[in-house]
Design a protein around this motif. Structure first.
Motif, PDB file in Angstrom:
ATOM      1  N   VAL A   1      43.027  42.167  39.568  1.00 14.37           N
ATOM      2  CA  VAL A   1      42.521  40.798  39.426  1.00 14.37           C
ATOM      3  C   VAL A   1      41.058  40.805  39.869  1.00 14.37           C
ATOM      4  O   VAL A   1      40.763  40.960  41.057  1.00 14.37           O
ATOM      5  N   SER A   2      40.132  40.659  38.920  1.00 16.16           N
ATOM      6  CA  SER A   2      38.711  40.689  39.269  1.00 16.16           C
ATOM      7  C   SER A   2      37.919  39.554  38.657  1.00 16.16           C
ATOM      8  O   SER A   2      36.702  39.470  38.867  1.00 16.16           O
ATOM      9  N   GLU A   3      38.592  38.697  37.876  1.00 15.06           N
ATOM     10  CA  GLU A   3      37.916  37.576  37.199  1.00 15.06           C
ATOM     11  C   GLU A   3      36.694  38.036  36.418  1.00 15.06           C
ATOM     12  O   GLU A   3      35.655  37.377  36.378  1.00 15.06           O
ATOM     13  N   GLY A   4      36.835  39.224  35.803  1.00  9.72           N
ATOM     14  CA  GLY A   4      35.788  39.733  34.933  1.00  9.72           C
ATOM     15  C   GLY A   4      34.626  40.393  35.637  1.00  9.72           C
ATOM     16  O   GLY A   4      33.690  40.852  34.977  1.00  9.72           O
ATOM     17  N   THR A   5      34.642  40.482  36.972  1.00  9.90           N
ATOM     18  CA  THR A   5      33.521  41.103  37.692  1.00  9.90           C
ATOM     19  C   THR A   5      33.636  42.623  37.722  1.00  9.90           C
ATOM     20  O   THR A   5      32.639  43.308  37.937  1.00  9.90           O
ATOM     21  N   VAL A   6      34.842  43.149  37.538  1.00  5.63           N
ATOM     22  CA  VAL A   6      35.057  44.596  37.536  1.00  5.63           C
ATOM     23  C   VAL A   6      35.808  45.036  36.286  1.00  5.63           C
ATOM     24  O   VAL A   6      35.419  45.999  35.628  1.00  5.63           O
ATOM     25  N   PHE A   7      36.872  44.303  35.950  1.00  9.05           N
ATOM     26  CA  PHE A   7      37.724  44.696  34.833  1.00  9.05           C
ATOM     27  C   PHE A   7      37.606  43.694  33.686  1.00  9.05           C
ATOM     28  O   PHE A   7      36.949  42.660  33.806  1.00  9.05           O
ATOM     29  N   LYS A   8      38.309  44.014  32.591  1.00 15.25           N
ATOM     30  CA  LYS A   8      38.262  43.176  31.398  1.00 15.25           C
ATOM     31  C   LYS A   8      39.290  42.046  31.485  1.00 15.25           C
ATOM     32  O   LYS A   8      40.050  41.803  30.545  1.00 15.25           O
ATOM     33  N   ASP A   9      39.310  41.350  32.609  1.00 16.06           N
ATOM     34  CA  ASP A   9      40.273  40.263  32.793  1.00 16.06           C
ATOM     35  C   ASP A   9      39.558  38.919  32.804  1.00 16.06           C
ATOM     36  O   ASP A   9      39.672  38.125  33.734  1.00 16.06           O
ATOM     37  N   THR A  10      38.803  38.684  31.752  1.00 18.22           N
ATOM     38  CA  THR A  10      38.084  37.423  31.610  1.00 18.22           C
ATOM     39  C   THR A  10      38.879  36.465  30.721  1.00 18.22           C
ATOM     40  O   THR A  10      39.818  36.860  30.029  1.00 18.22           O
ATOM     41  N   ALA A  11      38.493  35.210  30.759  1.00 14.06           N
ATOM     42  CA  ALA A  11      39.046  34.178  29.869  1.00 14.06           C
ATOM     43  C   ALA A  11      40.568  34.142  29.911  1.00 14.06           C
ATOM     44  O   ALA A  11      41.241  34.042  28.890  1.00 14.06           O
ATOM     45  N   GLY A  12      41.113  34.231  31.113  1.00 17.63           N
ATOM     46  CA  GLY A  12      42.551  34.118  31.267  1.00 17.63           C
ATOM     47  C   GLY A  12      43.345  35.362  30.927  1.00 17.63           C
ATOM     48  O   GLY A  12      44.584  35.342  30.954  1.00 17.63           O
ATOM     49  N   VAL A  13      42.671  36.462  30.628  1.00 18.12           N
ATOM     50  CA  VAL A  13      43.368  37.714  30.308  1.00 18.12           C
ATOM     51  C   VAL A  13      43.964  38.300  31.587  1.00 18.12           C
ATOM     52  O   VAL A  13      43.267  38.448  32.593  1.00 18.12           O
ATOM     53  N   GLU A  14      45.255  38.599  31.559  1.00 21.58           N
ATOM     54  CA  GLU A  14      45.916  39.230  32.698  1.00 21.58           C
ATOM     55  C   GLU A  14      46.218  40.686  32.359  1.00 21.58           C
ATOM     56  O   GLU A  14      46.718  40.989  31.275  1.00 21.58           O
ATOM     57  N   ILE A  15      45.908  41.571  33.299  1.00 20.05           N
ATOM     58  CA  ILE A  15      46.123  43.002  33.093  1.00 20.05           C
ATOM     59  C   ILE A  15      47.215  43.475  34.038  1.00 20.05           C
ATOM     60  O   ILE A  15      47.204  43.155  35.231  1.00 20.05           O
ATOM     61  N   THR A  16      48.169  44.219  33.519  1.00 23.44           N
ATOM     62  CA  THR A  16      49.123  44.958  34.345  1.00 23.44           C
ATOM     63  C   THR A  16      49.215  46.367  33.790  1.00 23.44           C
ATOM     64  O   THR A  16      49.022  46.596  32.585  1.00 23.44           O
ATOM     65  N   ASN A  17      49.481  47.292  34.678  1.00 26.20           N
ATOM     66  CA  ASN A  17      49.622  48.683  34.263  1.00 26.20           C
ATOM     67  C   ASN A  17      50.762  49.298  35.065  1.00 26.20           C
ATOM     68  O   ASN A  17      50.743  49.253  36.300  1.00 26.20           O
TER      69      ASN A  17
END
Length: 939
Positions: A589-605
């Motif tokens: 969870v980085s709110e787009g400052t580190v990862f591609k999780d902008t505009a409500g995109v949630e990342i799980t791996n």
């Protein structure tokens, strides 16, 4: 899975299990303790009377002895300085024996006091260890730094609070190829995917032992155990109870305090059923500042260039094409003469970074015995919670200021020692107020004036104000002779060479003018001068805004969740068979400052693995073991990592080993999902692949050839995939003359699919081929080349005169073939040769005439490191010269007050050394500590 993979796995299983025979043996096991302190005796000798069969206790004072004899069996227990004891063993029940100190030290057949267990000697891998006594005796100021004196270990200091441990090459200030676990729990920061040294680790008062397993170890420890594993085991509150406290003070305003308290609760039958422990430690110190103002290796401007140079620890002074007027044929005869190659005024790291290191660590754990009557053999239910916070400097692609970073870890585990465990834990982090100082420098410059406008103002001032002064000082100018324009270039070059001091002064004058606001451009401002309120206001604003909002602060509240279970079978035909499985999920969870999780995109791996392994002893001379592990990450194909080994021990003194091991490293969250703007480029992960990027070299040719688009070279980048390594290793461990322990090892490794990065530019072109947008990207990618490495190491411990040890180790590591044209292969970053020499003593009686000290100890360690090229980011790539360090300490223990006094220093001679390019010069750190340790006697 393809048929070939199934066949491969079947062959491995047949190899591991096909030649296992049926042998009946008698097993004796138990624990040996000090009769006075109740502490475990490490390295106590257990012999079957009348035979040569025997073993020694491990770090917990425990042993397991297999013999061809049948019950009843008489064993002899001995340890240096203690009275020998004979015991008759009638069955396979656990033995609990204690030895009493003897008044006279007697010689015994086995090597005494060496603290090297049979388990370690018989290990198929290269294992280096620190036990409780070694931690007390370490010559460094803390146990973690003490690991750097072990055989084959590279210790890199990026700052006082961030130390990196690596083995066998491909070192990095981002240690993604090493795994660090504490009580089996991965200690990594979820967003970074690697451990921050011991910054978020364990208090030294609670550390029982540290094992450092070198080389490929995924088959044993799972993915990311690529170059090695640092396994830290803390003290069990059932076995180590009482109060311990310490205080340490030293150079650089170092002040550290810690305490540990552990106790147990008994039921109505007098059996302990619950034990708990509480740990807390706090440290503050002034970090070493990064003040390397030499020119970055490989850059065109050298130190002393009148127009300045790109300094290692000054940011914003990097090469910019509009500042390059070094083409003599074009510029010598114009009013741009003397400009040469000039650099923008940047910001020193010391103006941008908080060097006030802080670190707080806390831990609480409750252990519950579900069958209290079984005492040590009872299963345990464990609830543990850990917390860490602090401020330090971390070095990766840039130098990063970690401010108020928070780290939480919670664990629940049900286990029976050497039989089974099921463990679940969650790790959460909060980047706090962390920011990128390098990017901050660029933001400050951009806030004042763009690079383009700054270059224009610089050149305009030079042409209007400096060049006329040069002409007045007889700088050659073009003249007309016979209707021809004539210019003496040699005379101009000589004039420039003779007037370097004046040129330097003029460039400084011009830079000051360019730093001033441009009166024709309303968006420009004066340069922000460090130390002023105006600078501080702009700095605070930039570092408080997220890096996708015009600032440089990271927002990172990533987490990982992990479940792991394992069970050990003990069939009659083998020593043990182990089966296990684990599942892990990352939630960045980085709110787009580190990862591609902008505009409500949630990342799980997520990823899971299953494994099985076995160990079989043939008499006591042969040990055959093997493991097969299968791992699957949601974004990558299923991978198999096998391992197998044979250990031959003709007697209790000699151990020969040969092993094959393998490892994988799944791409990190950054390799998969990164989207980080660092100013000059955007660093991106690569799950999808990239097409039609332009090489940087061809783009330069395009600009220098009047926008000739035929010069552009395009390329594609395949999606990133896991790294793989296979290692063959052979070794020999022996005890000679009952006092000398030797450990030799050689390895050869094969690496494939190295993860690195490609740099390219995405461009769009308008009318007449003029680019309308240019964006540089650094894309995660794999190498197509196979790389091999090899190495050799030897360690020796010589025990003499009851109290002393002389030790030394030497390591050789070699990258067999370099691929200079391959941008992917990570740098080896490892000295080819290094060695340690030390002398130490413990519990030494000293007669000073006026008093007698019975518990004096000391350790003096000399380390030498051969110079090597450290390759990091373009800003942080350069030579690390040869360096040496002398560490030492003396200590005195006063048993009556349960207190140890310790005086020591790392880098006693204060050799200012670079251990990583771009990092600080590391100097002396002298310290004095007092440790109180009251061990509650457990009946």
């Amino acid at each position: 899975m393809k048929f070939s993979s199934q066949r491969y796995i079947l062959n491995i299983i047949l190899l591991l299990f096909g030649s296992v025979g049926l042998f009946g043996q008698t097993t004796i096991s138990g624990e040996i303790k000090d009769g006075t302190t109740n502490e475990p005796l490490i390295g106590a000798s257990i012999l079957v009377k009348g035979t040569s069969e025997g073993t020694i206790t491990d770090y917990d004072g425990r042993f397991e002895l297999r013999t061809e004899q049948t019950f009843p069996i008489t064993i002899i227990i001995s340890y240096i300085g203690y009275t020998e004891k004979e015991l008759v063993v009638n069955d396979d029940s656990q033995i609990e024996a204690s030895l009493e100190e003897s008044a006279i030290t007697t010689e015994v057949v086995e090597v005494k006091g060496q603290r090297i267990s049979e388990k370690q000697k018989a290990s198929p891998l290269t294992v280096e260890s620190l036990d409780g006594l070694a931690i007390k005796q370490t010559a460094s100021d803390n146990f973690y730094d003490g690991l750097g004196a072990l055989k084959g270990v590279d210790m890199t200091a990026a700052s006082l609070g961030f130390k990196v441990i690596n083995t066998r090459g491909f070192n990095s200030t981002s240690p993604v190829r090493s795994l660090q676990i504490i009580d089996g729990v991965d200690n990594q920061a979820p967003g970074l995917n690697f451990s921050l040294g011991n910054f978020l680790g364990s208090s030294e008062l609670d550390v029982l032992k540290v094992d450092l397993i070198q080389g490929a170890s995924s088959a044993f420890y799972g993915p990311n155990a690529f170059n090695g594993v640092i396994s830290i085991e803390t003290k069990n509150p059932f076995l180590n109870q009482g109060l311990a406290a310490s205080v340490k003070a030293g150079d650089r305003n170092l002040l550290e305090g810690a305490f540990r308290f552990a106790d147990g609760i008994r039921n109505g039958n007098g059996d302990e059923w619950l034990a708990y422990k509480i740990n807390f430690s706090a440290l503050r110190a002034d970090d070493w500042p990064a003040e390397n103002y030499n020119a970055v290796d490989g850059t065109r401007s050298v130190v002393g260039n009148p127009g300045r140079w790109d300094a290692v620890n000054i940011y914003g002074d990097e090469y910019f094409s509009l500042n390059d007027y070094s083409d003599e044929d074009v510029n010598l005869s114009t009013n741009r003469a003397g400009l040469g190659l000039f650099h923008r005024i940047g910001y020193r790291e010391t103006d941008l970074v908080d060097y006030d290191t802080r670190n707080i660590k806390a831990n609480a754990a409750i252990h519950i015995r579900t069958s209290p009557r079984k005492n040590y053999e009872s299963p345990e239910l464990i609830f543990s919670s850990s917390f860490g916070t602090g401020t330090t400097v971390y070095q990766g692609d840039n130098r990063f200021s970690l401010r108020d970073i928070l780290f939480f870890q919670n664990r629940i585990e049900f286990r029976k020692r050497d039989k089974f465990f099921i463990r679940a834990y969650a790790t959460n982090e909060d980047a706090g107020n962390s920011y990128d100082p390098y990017f901050t420098a660029l933001r400050l410059q951009e806030l004042a004036k763009t690079n383009e406008l700054w270059a224009q103002d610089y050149i305009r001032y030079w042409q209007r104000n400096i060049y006329p002064q040069m002409v007045a000082r007889e700088y050659p100018t073009p003249t007309v002779v016979d209707a021809q324009l004539v210019f003496d270039q040699n005379a101009a070059r000589q004039w420039l060479a003779d007037n370097q001091d004046d040129l330097t002064a003029w460039h400084n004058e011009t830079a000051i003018a360019a730093n001033a606001r441009n009166i024709l451009n309303n968006t420009s401002q004066d340069f922000f001068i460090p130390g002023t309120a105006r600078f501080q206001s702009a700095f605070d604003s930039i570092t408080s805004l997220k890096n996708n909002e015009g600032g440089t602060r990271f927002f990172d509240k990533s987490s990982l969740y992990h479940v792991h279970g394992e069970y050990t079978f003990n069939p009659t035909w083998a020593e043990r068979i182990v089966v296990g499985a684990n599942y892990r999920m990352y939630r960045p969870v980085s709110e787009g400052t580190v990862f591609k999780d902008t505009a409500g995109v949630e990342i799980t791996n997520s990823e899971f693995g299953i494994y099985t392994g076995f160990e079989k002893k043939f008499t006591r001379k042969w040990i055959l073991s093997g493991t097969v592990r299968i791992d699957k990450n949601q974004n990558f194909d299923l991978l198999v990592t096998p391992a197998a080994s044979i250990v031959w021990s003709p007697d209790v003194y000699n151990y020969f080993r040969i092993s094959f091991s393998s490892a994988i490293r799944n791409p990190t969250l950054a390799d998969q999902y990164l989207n980080l703007n660092v100013g000059r480029a955007i660093l991106v992960g690569n799950l999808e692949g990239y097409q039609d990027l332009i090489t940087v070299e061809s783009l330069r040719d395009y600009f220098s050839s009047n926008l000739n688009r035929e010069k552009l070279v395009y390329f594609d980048v395949d999606p990133v995939r896991p790294e793989k390594v296979k290692t063959v290793e052979a070794g020999y461990r022996t005890t000679l003359f009952e006092k000398l322990y030797l450990d030799l090892g050689y390895y050869y490794s094969f690496y494939n699919d190295f993860i690195g990065y490609n740099i390219g530019v995405d461009a769009e072109f308008g009318t007449f081929g003029i680019p309308t947008s240019l964006q540089a990207y650094r894309v995660a990618a794999n190498s197509l080349n196979e790389v091999t490495t090899q190495g050799f190491s030897i360690g020796a411990n010589y025990y003499f005169a009851n109290y002393y040890m002389l030790a030394g180790n030497y390591s050789w590591n070699k990258l067999n073939k370099a691929f200079p044209d391959d941008p992917i292969i990570p740098a080896f970053n490892t000295p080819e040769h290094k060695y340690n020499i030390s002398i130490s003593g413990r519990n030494v009686p000293l007669n000073l005439g006026f008093t007698r000290i019975n518990n004096f100890g000391f350790n003096l360690n000399y380390k030498w490191i051969q110079g090597f090229v450290f390759e990091g980011s373009p800003q942080f790539t350069g030579d690390i010269p040869d360096y040496s360090l002398l560490d030492g300490q003396i200590n005195v223990t006063v048993p009556k007050i349960n207190t140890t006094f310790k005086l020591g220093a790392s880098n006693i001679l204060d050799n200012k050394t670079f251990q990583t390019y771009g990092g600080p010069r590391i100097g002396r750190l002298a310290y004095f500590s007092i440790t109180y340790n009251f061990e509650k006697r457990i009946n």
